[in-house]
Design a protein around this motif. Structure first.
Motif, short mmCIF file in Angstrom:
data_model
loop_
_atom_site.label_atom_id
_atom_site.label_comp_id
_atom_site.label_asym_id
_atom_site.label_seq_id
_atom_site.Cartn_x
_atom_site.Cartn_y
_atom_site.Cartn_z
N LYS A 324 0.82 -1.21 0.00
CA LYS A 324 0.00 0.00 0.00
C LYS A 324 0.86 1.26 0.00
O LYS A 324 0.62 2.20 -0.78
CB LYS A 324 -0.92 0.01 1.22
N GLY A 325 1.86 1.30 0.86
CA GLY A 325 2.70 2.48 0.94
C GLY A 325 3.53 2.73 -0.30
O GLY A 325 3.88 3.87 -0.61
N GLU A 330 2.08 8.38 -4.90
CA GLU A 330 2.61 8.80 -6.19
C GLU A 330 4.11 9.04 -6.12
O GLU A 330 4.85 8.67 -7.03
CB GLU A 330 1.90 10.07 -6.67
N SER A 331 4.58 9.64 -5.03
CA SER A 331 6.01 9.92 -4.91
C SER A 331 6.82 8.62 -4.80
O SER A 331 7.88 8.48 -5.43
CB SER A 331 6.28 10.81 -3.70
N ASN A 332 6.32 7.67 -4.03
CA ASN A 332 7.03 6.39 -3.91
C ASN A 332 7.00 5.61 -5.21
O ASN A 332 8.00 4.99 -5.61
CB ASN A 332 6.41 5.55 -2.79
N MET A 376 12.72 0.03 0.56
CA MET A 376 11.31 0.02 0.23
C MET A 376 10.44 0.10 1.49
O MET A 376 9.40 0.77 1.51
CB MET A 376 10.97 -1.24 -0.57
N THR A 377 10.85 -0.60 2.54
CA THR A 377 10.09 -0.59 3.78
C THR A 377 10.04 0.81 4.39
O THR A 377 8.97 1.27 4.84
CB THR A 377 10.69 -1.59 4.78
N GLN A 378 11.16 1.51 4.38
CA GLN A 378 11.18 2.87 4.92
C GLN A 378 10.37 3.82 4.05
O GLN A 378 9.68 4.71 4.56
CB GLN A 378 12.62 3.35 5.08
N SER A 382 6.94 5.73 5.56
CA SER A 382 6.91 7.20 5.64
C SER A 382 5.58 7.80 5.18
O SER A 382 5.30 8.96 5.50
CB SER A 382 8.05 7.78 4.79
N VAL A 383 4.76 7.04 4.45
CA VAL A 383 3.50 7.59 3.94
C VAL A 383 2.28 6.90 4.54
O VAL A 383 1.15 7.27 4.21
CB VAL A 383 3.45 7.51 2.40
N LEU A 384 2.48 5.88 5.39
CA LEU A 384 1.35 5.09 5.88
C LEU A 384 0.58 5.75 7.02
O LEU A 384 -0.52 5.30 7.36
CB LEU A 384 1.83 3.71 6.32
N ASN A 385 1.16 6.78 7.63
CA ASN A 385 0.49 7.49 8.71
C ASN A 385 0.06 6.54 9.82
O ASN A 385 0.88 5.80 10.33
CB ASN A 385 -0.69 8.30 8.15
N ASP A 386 -1.23 6.51 10.16
CA ASP A 386 -1.67 5.69 11.29
C ASP A 386 -1.60 4.20 10.99
O ASP A 386 -1.71 3.38 11.91
CB ASP A 386 -3.10 6.07 11.70
N GLU A 387 -1.39 3.81 9.73
CA GLU A 387 -1.26 2.40 9.39
C GLU A 387 0.20 1.93 9.42
O GLU A 387 0.47 0.76 9.14
CB GLU A 387 -1.86 2.14 8.00
N ALA A 388 1.12 2.81 9.76
CA ALA A 388 2.53 2.46 9.78
C ALA A 388 2.83 1.33 10.76
O ALA A 388 3.79 0.57 10.59
CB ALA A 388 3.39 3.68 10.13
N VAL A 389 1.99 1.17 11.79
CA VAL A 389 2.21 0.12 12.78
C VAL A 389 2.18 -1.27 12.13
O VAL A 389 2.86 -2.19 12.61
CB VAL A 389 1.15 0.21 13.90
#
Length: 428
Positions: A324-325, A330-332, A376-378, A382-389
């Motif tokens: 997803k991230g 778009e930037s990724n 790729m993980t980082q 960086s864009v997942l916000n509250d889903e970064a967990v």
């Protein structure tokens, strides 16, 4: 047959899958092995305590059965679909959702229903890339005509095609695209970075009952399955790749069989271009033809990412978060696309071959799979916000220089198979 009209028929179907960015969702398909608790051997489809009996038990909870003849082969309930692979691997498909937490809720709810049924029978559910104990010659083929035809077809193909059918377990994530350009960029990146997805989510230490002698069994099996329907879609790495490029890929390959009016019709060595009649082919038939090929990334009305071994919760949700991230930013996506521009089909093949020997120390585009995976993980986090967990289990694993295969190998260092497999068992 008019090839231009054939191409249009396929491209129109792919184009019908376009969605506005705000409606992008993620779909998942998770395969599991059902094994006996005391021996870890496979649970057959057949018998009083077989997998079919488990499907029947679930029907009391509101699942609707799907039969072929007298055999119960699938269940449906709400946005869930429970199907069986050729060796009775149990696959749960969860309807596409925007939020990872909603995928998690559906999956855990499914486990809450299934696991008590298995526990009463002395059985376990495990997420691995290959069956941990049972050899494929001991696994009975599911009673399904589709699989009978595929099994016979694969006898004439690669050395490990039957291993693919009856021995492997996979985890797939599906993504959307907004238009042809968005599709072509995502599809190029996925084909170019296929070795990375294979490497990060490798989860098959055992092969035919013994420790595997090669890294990345999944990649090896697919390389030795059927080259006309697996591997890289080479056209995706060309600058002018489009919907028509994928249509061209399909047309020049044999589908094994087709479905007309609900009847399965073997097609032998005929290619899709030989049998696809734009005037009479239904959408159902065309969609079936598209499912008869198994490249690393596959196109339907969405894009399937098919390189990952089955991995247990919560690491499977970390894979969803990674995707997803990367692909819904778009930037990724731009950064990945730039990285992929110089990668050619032969580079992908070379990296896969090196992957078999070196695992995540194999290289692609001058960098190790491990290094690319961390990058790729980082990017994704960086864009997942509250889903970064959700991505943190993968992040921790890669920081230790491990993937699921290496984690299992570490647990097996004293030859204790039960200890090595324990972490991949699904529990309430």
């Amino acid at each position: 047959m008019d090839k231009n009209r054939q191409i249009k028929l396929i491209t129109d179907l792919i184009r019908s899958g376009e969605k506005v960015v705000e409606d992008f969702k993620l779909g998942v398909e998770i395969e599991h092995f059902v094994i006996w608790k005391d021996t870890f051997k496979t649970v057959s489809y057949y018998g009083d305590a077989g997998v079919e009996s488990t499907l029947k038990d679930l029907m009391s909870g509101g699942w609707e059965g799907r039969y072929e003849g007298d055999y119960l082969l699938a269940l449906e309930k709400d946005d869930l679909s429970l199907t069986l692979e050729p060796g009775s691997q149990l696959e749960i498909s969860i309807g596409a959702k925007k939020r990872i937490e909603d995928i998690e809720k559906s999956y855990l709810g499914f486990l809450e229903e299934l696991l008590p049924v298995l526990e009463k029978k002395g059985q376990l559910l495990v997420s691995l890339g290959y069956h941990p104990v049972t050899r494929i010659e001991e696994i009975k083929l599911l009673p399904k005509k589709r699989y009978d035809l595929m099994f016979e077809h694969f006898k004439k193909k690669g050395s490990h095609a039957h291993n693919m059918m009856k021995g492997t377990g996979a985890f797939q994530v599906s993504i959307d695209y907004s238009n042809e350009l968005d599709y072509s960029r995502k599809f190029r990146v996925l084909n170019a970075l296929a070795p990375v997805f294979y490497g990060l989510f490798e989860n098959a230490l055992f092969f035919e009952g013994e420790p595997c002698k090669t890294h990345n069994l999944r990649a090896y099996v697919w390389m030795n399955c059927d080259n006309e329907r697996a591997g890289t879609v080479d056209q995706a790495l060309e600058d002018d790749f489009s919907y028509a490029g994928y249509a061209g890929y399909l047309l020049e390959r044999p589908p094994i069989f087709t479905i007309r009016g609900g009847e399965i019709i073997p097609t032998g060595e005929a290619r899709i271009s030989d049998i696809l009649d734009p005037d009479s082919t239904s959408t159902e038939e065309l969609e079936h033809l598209m499912t008869m090929f198994f490249p690393d990334a596959r196109t339907k009305r969405y894009i399937e990412i098919r390189m990952m071994d089955s991995i247990p919760y919560p690491l499977n949700l970390a894979a969803v978060a990674l995707v997803k991230g990367l692909f819904y930013s778009e930037s990724n996506l731009n950064e990945l696309y730039d990285f992929s521009k110089t990668i050619k089909a032969e580079d992908v093949v070379a990296s896969k071959l090196e992957l078999l020997e070196k695992g995540m120390e194999a290289r692609l585009n001058g960098r190790t799979i491990l290094d690319i995976g961390k990058w790729m993980t980082q990017m994704s986090k960086s864009v997942l916000n509250d889903e970064a967990v959700y991505i943190e289990p993968l992040e921790r694993l890669l920081e230790e220089g491990k993937n699921p295969y290496l984690l299992t190998k570490e647990l097996y260092k004293e030859g204790d198979r039960r200890n090595a497999i324990d972490w991949a068992i699904l529990r309430r």
